[in-house]
Design an enzyme around this catalytic site. Structure first.
Site, PDB file in Angstrom:
ATOM      1  N   ARG A 223       0.848  -1.184   0.000  1.00  0.00           N
ATOM      2  CA  ARG A 223       0.000   0.000   0.000  1.00  0.00           C
ATOM      3  C   ARG A 223       0.892   1.245   0.000  1.00  0.00           C
ATOM      4  O   ARG A 223       1.918   1.291   0.690  1.00  0.00           O
ATOM      5  CB  ARG A 223      -0.911   0.019   1.235  1.00  0.00           C
ATOM      6  CG  ARG A 223      -1.992  -1.055   1.231  1.00  0.00           C
ATOM      7  CD  ARG A 223      -3.066  -0.739   0.203  1.00  0.00           C
ATOM      8  NE  ARG A 223      -4.133  -1.727   0.172  1.00  0.00           N
ATOM      9  CZ  ARG A 223      -4.194  -2.766  -0.659  1.00  0.00           C
ATOM     10  NH1 ARG A 223      -3.217  -2.959  -1.519  1.00  0.00           N
ATOM     11  NH2 ARG A 223      -5.229  -3.588  -0.642  1.00  0.00           N
ATOM     12  N   HIS A 271       0.779  -0.484 -10.399  1.00  0.00           N
ATOM     13  CA  HIS A 271      -0.150  -1.281  -9.590  1.00  0.00           C
ATOM     14  C   HIS A 271      -0.520  -2.578 -10.303  1.00  0.00           C
ATOM     15  O   HIS A 271      -1.701  -2.895 -10.512  1.00  0.00           O
ATOM     16  CB  HIS A 271      -1.409  -0.479  -9.250  1.00  0.00           C
ATOM     17  CG  HIS A 271      -2.083  -0.969  -8.003  1.00  0.00           C
ATOM     18  ND1 HIS A 271      -2.720  -0.127  -7.116  1.00  0.00           N
ATOM     19  CD2 HIS A 271      -2.227  -2.230  -7.485  1.00  0.00           C
ATOM     20  CE1 HIS A 271      -3.232  -0.833  -6.114  1.00  0.00           C
ATOM     21  NE2 HIS A 271      -2.932  -2.114  -6.329  1.00  0.00           N
TER      22      HIS A 271
END
Length: 308
Positions: A223, A271
């Site tokens: 994250r 990502h």
């Protein structure tokens, strides 16, 4: 008949409809899967936190919200979501994460970037053996454990750190503040796989980055908020950190003006480290609905006090 509503971005319906129907049939469940059930008739919601559904108040008979995402930080604080919430722990996603993390650890370990950039001249780079390259994995949930165990299988001495005490075969486990200092002190490569909670924000900051051996490498597929960006850039500028490979960011897509794009010792990936795989995720959803109908314990139910 079990009424299941699919609540995600519209384009995801085409991706998930067939795998979900197949998984329900395989599990022997009679399911009416739709995009548009009347809320009061819904038994389960298959959910993505970026969908238009944000008010769960009308879903009065819903037994569980079954997320398609591994992370629940965008929904766990929703006060209208009072029914059980289950995060996605998908075998396909886990396999993808293990492959991505292992690939980038080996990239660092074998110094592949430098070897490629010097291929126009004869400059042999001989890496140490894996047993001489300590790796620390921050976060020992399903993804962290799987990555740590794969790296240990390859011969790396792996230390894992988590907020609470854990024991995993083949992994040196640490926990708490003192354990974090120990886990970082010898780590030549650090992999971040913690959840995004107030307690984990800026886990890597000015002080903790200074604990690492000079030149350590960082890999973050977890994250974005786990890292203090300004502190990392400063550590990269002065050589305390040798390189960082970052797949997740506080703002996504990463703004083009961000220094990560231009820093010579940062690799940005968009990502892609792990994605929920419809075929395997559908089976997890079907199993949780089977459990709900049998009054059994749900898999991967979120502890809202912890935020994951």
């Amino acid at each position: 008949m079990i009424n299941v509503q699919f609540a995600a971005l519209p384009e995801r319906w085409a991706t998930y409809e067939a795998p979900l129907r197949a998984a329900f049939a395989e599990a022997g469940l009679e399911v009416d899967l739709r995009l548009d059930h009347a809320p009061a008739d819904v038994d389960y919601v298959v959910y993505a936190p970026n969908s238009n559904l944000q008010d769960f108040t009308p879903y009065t008979r819903c037994k569980a919200v079954l997320s398609l995402w591994a992370g629940v930080e965008k929904i766990v604080g929703n006060q209208t979501l009072t029914m059980p919430l289950c995060r996605m722990v998908d075998p396909g996603l886990t396999a993808g994460m293990v492959e991505w993390v292992t690939g980038h650890v080996l990239r660092y370990h074998l110094d592949i970037d430098r070897t490629i950039h010097t291929q126009d001249r004869w400059a042999p780079v001989v890496p140490p053996l894996a047993e001489e390259r300590p790796v620390t994995v921050l976060g020992l949930g399903a993804l962290g454990q799987a990555c740590a165990q794969m790296l240990a299988t390859l011969g790396f001495p792996v230390t894992g750190w988590s907020r609470s005490e854990k024991s995993i075969d083949g992994i040196t486990c640490r926990h708490g503040d003192a354990g974090l200092r120990d886990a970082l002190a010898m780590a030549q490569i650090v992999v971040l796989l913690l959840p995004d909670t107030p307690a984990t924000e800026n886990t890597l900051n000015r002080d903790t980055l200074a604990l690492l051996p000079k030149g350590a490498r960082i890999i973050n597929p977890g994250r974005g908020p786990l890292i203090d960006d300004d502190a990392l850039l400063a550590a990269l500028d002065r050589g305390q950190i040798g390189h960082a490979t970052l797949d997740v960011f506080r703002v996504e897509p990463l703004p083009m003006v961000h220094r990560y794009w231009t820093h010579p010792n940062v690799t940005v990936t968009p990502h892609i480290a792990a994605e929920t795989r419809p075929l395997t995720a559908a089976r997890v959803i079907a199993e949780n609905i089977r459990r709900g109908e049998a009054d059994d314990v749900f898999l991967h139910q979120v502890d809202r006090r912890l935020g994951y």
